[in-house]
Design an enzyme around this catalytic site. Structure first.
Site, PDB file in Angstrom:
ATOM      1  N   GLY A   1      12.164  17.903   2.258  1.00  0.00           N
ATOM      2  CA  GLY A   1      11.225  18.190   1.278  1.00  0.00           C
ATOM      3  C   GLY A   1      11.064  17.306   0.037  1.00  0.00           C
TER       4      GLY A   1
ATOM      5  N   GLU B   1      17.528  16.306   5.190  1.00  0.00           N
ATOM      6  CA  GLU B   1      16.669  16.304   6.432  1.00  0.00           C
ATOM      7  C   GLU B   1      14.991  15.842   5.875  1.00  0.00           C
ATOM      8  OE1 GLU B   1      14.818  19.633   9.389  1.00  0.00           O
ATOM      9  OE2 GLU B   1      16.839  19.730   9.270  1.00  0.00           O
ATOM     10  N   PRO B   2      15.032  14.489   5.253  1.00  0.00           N
ATOM     11  CA  PRO B   2      13.542  14.276   4.793  1.00  0.00           C
ATOM     12  C   PRO B   2      12.683  13.683   5.943  1.00  0.00           C
ATOM     13  CG  PRO B   2      15.491  12.415   4.647  1.00  0.00           C
ATOM     14  CD  PRO B   2      16.144  13.701   4.949  1.00  0.00           C
ATOM     15  N   GLY B   3      11.434  13.956   5.654  1.00  0.00           N
ATOM     16  CA  GLY B   3      10.290  13.111   6.624  1.00  0.00           C
ATOM     17  C   GLY B   3       9.641  12.618   5.766  1.00  0.00           C
ATOM     18  N   ARG B   4       8.685  12.963   4.901  1.00  0.00           N
ATOM     19  CA  ARG B   4       7.820  12.686   3.931  1.00  0.00           C
ATOM     20  C   ARG B   4       8.422  11.331   3.236  1.00  0.00           C
ATOM     21  NH1 ARG B   4       3.714  15.090   2.322  1.00  0.00           N
ATOM     22  NH2 ARG B   4       4.657  17.132   2.418  1.00  0.00           N
TER      23      ARG B   4
ATOM     24  N   TYR C   1      -4.312  20.628   3.558  1.00  0.00           N
ATOM     25  CA  TYR C   1      -3.512  21.225   2.274  1.00  0.00           C
ATOM     26  C   TYR C   1      -4.306  20.874   0.856  1.00  0.00           C
ATOM     27  CZ  TYR C   1       0.133  20.666   5.858  1.00  0.00           C
ATOM     28  OH  TYR C   1       0.910  20.651   6.885  1.00  0.00           O
TER      29      TYR C   1
ATOM     30  N   CYS D   1     -18.617  16.496  12.367  1.00  0.00           N
ATOM     31  CA  CYS D   1     -19.525  17.365  11.636  1.00  0.00           C
ATOM     32  C   CYS D   1     -19.036  18.544  11.241  1.00  0.00           C
ATOM     33  CB  CYS D   1     -20.472  17.491  13.165  1.00  0.00           C
ATOM     34  SG  CYS D   1     -21.997  18.436  12.829  1.00  0.00           S
TER      35      CYS D   1
ATOM     36  N   TYR E   1       2.647  12.542   8.178  1.00  0.00           N
ATOM     37  CA  TYR E   1       1.676  13.742   8.630  1.00  0.00           C
ATOM     38  C   TYR E   1       0.174  12.997   8.782  1.00  0.00           C
ATOM     39  CZ  TYR E   1       5.914  16.228   7.459  1.00  0.00           C
ATOM     40  OH  TYR E   1       6.900  16.538   7.467  1.00  0.00           O
TER      41      TYR E   1
END
Length: 432
Positions: free
Chosen positions: A231, A274-277, A317, A346, A375
């Site tokens: 996070g 546990e970072p991703g971003r 988001y 569209c 993401y």
């Protein structure tokens, strides 16, 4: 490379020896571009948070599972989590070994759990029902459980993953039920993990949740892994001067917390974040081409090929991504006007950037949506039967190379039985 609006990527030397126009000319539009130097820098910042011998950075690969990026991340000493059979396959292909992969899943089948067990992975489950199912699949084995700490954080309700309003985790009051299931299947509780949400910019809530999980760990024997979740936020509003998460202060608090606890309890296992971003967001920019500019009443729209099939975060988001503008022989422009950057899908919600003060965008310009490495491509789709874009890496020497080709119409058709044989024949011919 100074261009119409390019101060952030100029300072980073993001595009290396190329320009955005050259990259689009070579690889097509839209196009995801990643910078290796920025990726390595973020990995090293995270590893530097603690010198405790048990500390590990566990990359949350749902943010971006490109093979080339995974290999770079592994070379920097990070381990990785997976949450699907596909992610397991990607991690193994990238060179991660089973002891470097944690399976952190949510509402999966017995078949998926069996697949993870057969690959030798430690599995984390986040409900009593899933714990029961894993016991049936792997009696006598080890397991992690995900605890819901009752603490949530994040920039949007859809990314808060702790607290009573989320689907994640086993309640801290369910310890007796957990013990019953463990005993029934002779399971060993080897790990605890949690995740409070995404994009926190102050460390307080994260440290508070860490302390909660450490208190929980004291109630169990045989714990080998304590995973505090991710996070970690990044400044998406760079053109507004948004401050970064203070990693020095974060590291001082995190290191003190785990070191003091380990000394007091005698714990010799692993501590993981546990970072991703934070690992991949800032190393990525998605480029698109402006094909139409118009006014509808008082509103000005710049129409691009960056639909939400390419970048979902703004639609899903209400996420902010800074916009840069590039053109041939472009020079910095100080004067701005309110403009909305939209895509070619569209849907009226196909908006990448709403009512932004930007230099006047012109047809033929290239626009860049910054901080799209997390993401971004990972959430691409073929909605409207558009093909997913290519991905390119700017390596440590500033050279560009293709790391995932652009999808084709033949790729879309190949999923249908009547076209599958033709597609396979075409692949064989291309490899001859």
């Amino acid at each position: 490379m100074s261009n119409v609006r390019s101060a952030v990527t100029d300072e980073q030397e993001f595009y290396g020896l190329s320009t955005p126009m050259e990259l689009v000319e070579t690889y097509g539009s839209p196009l995801y571009v990643y910078n290796e130097n920025i990726l390595r820098k973020r990995c090293r910042e995270l590893k530097a948070l603690s010198s405790h011998p048990g500390f590990r950075v566990n990359y949350s690969a749902k943010a971006n599972a490109n093979l080339s990026l995974l290999r770079i991340i592994r070379s920097e000493g990070l381990v990785v989590d997976a949450m699907s059979p596909g992610e397991i396959a990607m991690h193994l292909a990238a060179g991660f070994t089973p002891d470097e992969i944690t399976y952190v899943c949510n509402n999966v089948s017995a078949e998926e759990l069996r697949n993870a067990v057969e690959h030798g992975l430690l599995v984390s489950v986040d409900s009593l029902a899933q714990l029961e199912l894993l016991g049936q699949v792997n009696p006598g084995g080890k397991v992690m459980i995900r605890i819901n700490p009752g603490i949530g954080a994040g920039h949007h309700a859809k990314v808060v993953t702790g607290g009573k309003d989320t689907k994640f985790g086993i309640g801290p009051d369910d310890g007796d039920k957990v013990r019953e299931i463990l005993a029934r299947y002779d399971l060993t509780l080897a790990g605890l993990n949690q995740h409070i949400g995404s994009l926190f910019m102050e460390p307080d809530s994260y440290i508070e949740a860490m302390k909660f999980l450490l208190r929980e760990a004291e109630q169990w024997d045989d714990i080998e892994v304590i995973d505090f979740g991710g996070g970690f936020g990044i400044p998406y509003r760079k053109y507004e001067g948004q401050a970064r998460l203070d990693m020095q202060a974060m590291g001082e608090q995190l290191h003190a917390c785990i070191s003091e606890w380990a000394e007091r309890t005698g714990y010799q296992g692993r501590f993981m974040i546990e970072p991703g971003r934070y690992v991949v967001a800032e190393c990525g920019v998605v480029l698109g081409t402006v094909h139409s500019v118009k006014n509808n009443g008082p509103r000005r729209f710049a129409g691009t090929d960056l639909g939400f099939n390419v970048l979902q975060r703004p639609v899903m988001y209400d996420a902010h991504h800074d916009v840069e503008i590039y053109r041939e022989d472009g020079t910095p422009v100080a004067e701005t006007m309110l403009q909305t950057v939209v895509g070619n899908i569209c849907e009226s919600g196909d908006i990448m950037a709403r009512e932004r003060d930007l230099p006047e965008i012109q047809e033929g310009d290239i626009v860049g949506m910054l901080d799209s490495g997390a993401y971004g491509f990972a959430m691409c789709s073929s909605y409207n039967q558009r093909q997913r874009p290519a991905e390119v890496l700017i390596d440590s020497d500033g050279k560009d190379k293709l790391i995932r080709r652009r999808e084709t119409i033949e790729d879309l058709l190949s999923f249908y039985p009547e076209f599958a044989a033709t597609a396979e024949e075409s692949k064989k011919a291309a490899n001859m």
